[in-house]
Every structure is written in C-alpha cells, then in structure tokens.
Scaffold this motif. Sequence first.
Motif, PDB file in Angstrom:
ATOM      1  N   HIS A 110       0.857  -1.188   0.000  1.00 33.74           N
ATOM      2  CA  HIS A 110       0.000   0.000   0.000  1.00 33.74           C
ATOM      3  C   HIS A 110       0.889   1.232   0.000  1.00 33.74           C
ATOM      4  N   THR A 111       0.535   2.178  -0.838  1.00 32.66           N
ATOM      5  CA  THR A 111       1.235   3.460  -0.871  1.00 32.66           C
ATOM      6  C   THR A 111       0.508   4.430   0.055  1.00 32.66           C
ATOM      7  N   PRO A 112       1.199   4.984   1.071  1.00 33.28           N
ATOM      8  CA  PRO A 112       0.528   5.924   1.985  1.00 33.28           C
ATOM      9  C   PRO A 112      -0.178   7.050   1.239  1.00 33.28           C
ATOM     10  N   ALA A 113      -1.289   7.514   1.834  1.00 26.71           N
ATOM     11  CA  ALA A 113      -2.132   8.570   1.245  1.00 26.71           C
ATOM     12  C   ALA A 113      -2.822   8.108  -0.025  1.00 26.71           C
ATOM     13  N   SER A 114      -3.114   6.807  -0.100  1.00 26.51           N
ATOM     14  CA  SER A 114      -3.869   6.267  -1.237  1.00 26.51           C
ATOM     15  C   SER A 114      -4.954   5.337  -0.720  1.00 26.51           C
ATOM     16  N   SER A 115      -5.844   4.940  -1.622  1.00 28.56           N
ATOM     17  CA  SER A 115      -6.962   4.074  -1.260  1.00 28.56           C
ATOM     18  C   SER A 115      -6.706   2.605  -1.549  1.00 28.56           C
ATOM     19  N   ASP A 116      -5.735   2.303  -2.391  1.00 26.15           N
ATOM     20  CA  ASP A 116      -5.552   0.940  -2.888  1.00 26.15           C
ATOM     21  C   ASP A 116      -4.653   0.112  -1.965  1.00 26.15           C
ATOM     22  N   VAL A 117      -5.192  -0.999  -1.489  1.00 31.38           N
ATOM     23  CA  VAL A 117      -4.399  -2.023  -0.820  1.00 31.38           C
ATOM     24  C   VAL A 117      -4.270  -3.173  -1.818  1.00 31.38           C
ATOM     25  N   VAL A 118      -3.040  -3.522  -2.162  1.00 32.68           N
ATOM     26  CA  VAL A 118      -2.798  -4.445  -3.267  1.00 32.68           C
ATOM     27  C   VAL A 118      -2.252  -5.763  -2.748  1.00 32.68           C
ATOM     28  N   ILE A 119      -2.912  -6.862  -3.126  1.00 28.93           N
ATOM     29  CA  ILE A 119      -2.432  -8.200  -2.797  1.00 28.93           C
ATOM     30  C   ILE A 119      -1.608  -8.704  -3.977  1.00 28.93           C
ATOM     31  N   GLU A 120      -0.368  -9.085  -3.685  1.00 28.21           N
ATOM     32  CA  GLU A 120       0.587  -9.429  -4.739  1.00 28.21           C
ATOM     33  C   GLU A 120       0.737 -10.930  -4.972  1.00 28.21           C
ATOM     34  N   LYS A 121       0.217 -11.767  -4.062  1.00 32.50           N
ATOM     35  CA  LYS A 121       0.383 -13.216  -4.190  1.00 32.50           C
ATOM     36  C   LYS A 121      -0.964 -13.920  -4.038  1.00 32.50           C
ATOM     37  N   PRO A 122      -1.231 -14.956  -4.852  1.00 33.58           N
ATOM     38  CA  PRO A 122      -2.490 -15.696  -4.696  1.00 33.58           C
ATOM     39  C   PRO A 122      -2.576 -16.342  -3.320  1.00 33.58           C
ATOM     40  N   GLY A 123      -3.799 -16.554  -2.862  1.00 34.40           N
ATOM     41  CA  GLY A 123      -4.000 -17.209  -1.584  1.00 34.40           C
ATOM     42  C   GLY A 123      -5.334 -16.844  -0.974  1.00 34.40           C
ATOM     43  N   ILE A 124      -5.510 -17.262   0.285  1.00 31.61           N
ATOM     44  CA  ILE A 124      -6.697 -16.940   1.062  1.00 31.61           C
ATOM     45  C   ILE A 124      -6.290 -15.901   2.102  1.00 31.61           C
ATOM     46  N   TYR A 125      -7.057 -14.807   2.190  1.00 30.41           N
ATOM     47  CA  TYR A 125      -6.718 -13.702   3.080  1.00 30.41           C
ATOM     48  C   TYR A 125      -7.939 -13.305   3.905  1.00 30.41           C
ATOM     49  N   LEU A 126      -7.679 -12.908   5.149  1.00 32.18           N
ATOM     50  CA  LEU A 126      -8.727 -12.353   6.001  1.00 32.18           C
ATOM     51  C   LEU A 126      -8.624 -10.840   5.937  1.00 32.18           C
ATOM     52  N   VAL A 127      -9.704 -10.191   5.470  1.00 31.90           N
ATOM     53  CA  VAL A 127      -9.745  -8.744   5.306  1.00 31.90           C
ATOM     54  C   VAL A 127     -10.679  -8.161   6.361  1.00 31.90           C
ATOM     55  N   SER A 128     -10.191  -7.152   7.114  1.00 30.40           N
ATOM     56  CA  SER A 128     -10.995  -6.552   8.183  1.00 30.40           C
ATOM     57  C   SER A 128     -10.948  -5.033   8.091  1.00 30.40           C
ATOM     58  N   PHE A 129     -12.107  -4.425   8.342  1.00 30.69           N
ATOM     59  CA  PHE A 129     -12.205  -2.968   8.388  1.00 30.69           C
ATOM     60  C   PHE A 129     -12.862  -2.557   9.694  1.00 30.69           C
ATOM     61  N   HIS A 130     -12.304  -1.520  10.344  1.00 33.68           N
ATOM     62  CA  HIS A 130     -12.890  -0.942  11.550  1.00 33.68           C
ATOM     63  C   HIS A 130     -12.791   0.576  11.446  1.00 33.68           C
ATOM     64  N   GLY A 131     -13.776   1.276  12.002  1.00 35.18           N
ATOM     65  CA  GLY A 131     -13.706   2.730  11.994  1.00 35.18           C
ATOM     66  C   GLY A 131     -14.934   3.358  12.630  1.00 35.18           C
ATOM     67  N   GLN A 209      -2.768 -13.082   5.865  1.00 34.37           N
ATOM     68  CA  GLN A 209      -2.703 -14.270   5.017  1.00 34.37           C
ATOM     69  C   GLN A 209      -3.122 -15.493   5.825  1.00 34.37           C
ATOM     70  N   LEU A 210      -4.129 -16.229   5.332  1.00 31.48           N
ATOM     71  CA  LEU A 210      -4.592 -17.439   6.005  1.00 31.48           C
ATOM     72  C   LEU A 210      -3.941 -18.703   5.455  1.00 31.48           C
ATOM     73  N   GLY A 211      -3.578 -18.700   4.193  1.00 34.01           N
ATOM     74  CA  GLY A 211      -2.971 -19.886   3.606  1.00 34.01           C
ATOM     75  C   GLY A 211      -2.982 -19.817   2.091  1.00 34.01           C
ATOM     76  N   ASP A 212      -2.569 -20.929   1.488  1.00 30.48           N
ATOM     77  CA  ASP A 212      -2.521 -20.996   0.036  1.00 30.48           C
ATOM     78  C   ASP A 212      -3.892 -21.177  -0.562  1.00 30.48           C
ATOM     79  N   ASN A 213      -4.025 -20.801  -1.801  1.00 27.20           N
ATOM     80  CA  ASN A 213      -5.259 -21.028  -2.532  1.00 27.20           C
ATOM     81  C   ASN A 213      -5.415 -22.527  -2.777  1.00 27.20           C
ATOM     82  N   PRO A 214      -6.543 -23.155  -2.329  1.00 25.39           N
ATOM     83  CA  PRO A 214      -6.710 -24.601  -2.535  1.00 25.39           C
ATOM     84  C   PRO A 214      -6.606 -25.019  -3.993  1.00 25.39           C
ATOM     85  N   ALA A 215      -6.998 -24.143  -4.918  1.00 25.15           N
ATOM     86  CA  ALA A 215      -6.955 -24.494  -6.341  1.00 25.15           C
ATOM     87  C   ALA A 215      -5.541 -24.675  -6.844  1.00 25.15           C
TER      88      ALA A 215
END
Length: 217
Positions: A110-131, A209-215
């Motif tokens: 992620h580049t500070p002062a931007s909106s984009d969070v970029v995932i660079e590797k395939p897999g299973i991820y837990l995404v959380s937002f609080h505010g 990151q939770l783990g690898d993509n099962p596929a």
Amino acid sequence: MNFCCCNNCGCFPVYPCPVPGPTGARGPAGQAATITVGTVTTGEPGTDATVVNSGTPQNAVLNFTIPQGSSASQNLERFLTTDTPAQPINSGEALTFFNNPLSLGDSVTHTPASSDVVIEKPGIYLVSFHGTVGLPSTSSGPVPSLIYLTQDGKNVDGASVQTSLNQGGSYTAVAFSIPIEVTNVPSVLRIVSEQGGLLFSNISFSVVQLGDNPASN
C-alpha cells in the motif's frame, strides 16, 4: 473300552500313556540387548515421522525424524493501514489510508495517502475494516451509511456494514471482517462509502494471510 489317563495328556482310548523323554541340554545364555537414541532430526511439515535403526538388532541405535508442527501464526504475512483524523468523503468514493504501522512480508502493499491495498500473491486472506462514521454537525438526519469492500472494482459479497446517523454531530462504530480468495494478482482492494457528506475517523484496514489457494495445491 480301556482308557489311559495322565495328568498332562488327558484320556485317550486304547493308546498307552506317553512316557516323558529325557531333559535336553541347557542352551547358552543369551546376550542382553541394548537400545540407545542416535539422532533426532526435524522433518518438513506434513511429512511422516520415521524411526531408523542404524545399529544392529542386538544393539539398536534409533534415529528419529519428527516433522515440524504447523502453527496458526507460522509464516503468516500481516498488513495494517490506518488513518485517525476525521476524513470527509464523497458519494461512491474510496477511503484513504495514510499510515502503514504493520507490514510483515511482501504479499500485501500500500502506498501511503492512497486508497488501494494491493495483494501481490495468490491465496486466502482475512480482510478486516474498523472505523467510526459520523455526520457533520451542520447536517441533519437521518442519513444512511453503507460501507463496502471492492476487489478489483467489484463488490465482495458479505463484506459491508450499514447503519444510520440520526442527527448532525452523531457518530457510530462500523466494522466487518471476511475471508477472500485471490487467484489473479495483483488484486486491488478498496473500502468504499456509498453515501457522501460523511466523516470517517479512526479507520483501519488489515489483511492477514490465512494460507494458500486450494486451487493451486
């Protein structure tokens, strides 16, 4: 009918009782066996444990290979981006994050002062937002608020939170958490507000990151 009975043989018709034979010679005394532990090696996670005798059947030397255990926290990459001050937002606009206090690994960028969070590797991820979402004191309510996650420009099912702000100056906490599957990279995540004229503060966006993509297995 005549029977012959003896203590060791039971009763047999007609046949004479067997006569015990002479006692045989005593055999040589056996040697005491020994067992010692040789090496203990850590194997790869998921492999079988093995024991190999590198000695002799009489004097065993046992070499153990024990696979490394898995851990929920082992090799998991984590990322967190935040913003604290009140942030005004327009309708359909993505929230902006200014600070990256935690970044373990290179799977998420992620580049500070931007909106984009970029995932660079395939897999299973837990995404959380609080505010916290609020309505400016100069505004009047009620005003609805819908915040949702997009992945590569598409809404993610189940990754949203909806509330209502009843009057100007009111605030409420909002949050959601959901696992997602990433197959094509880079994959861009954004937190979007459907309504404009709101204020967002103390926001955080974390990816674990939770783990690898099962596929891919």
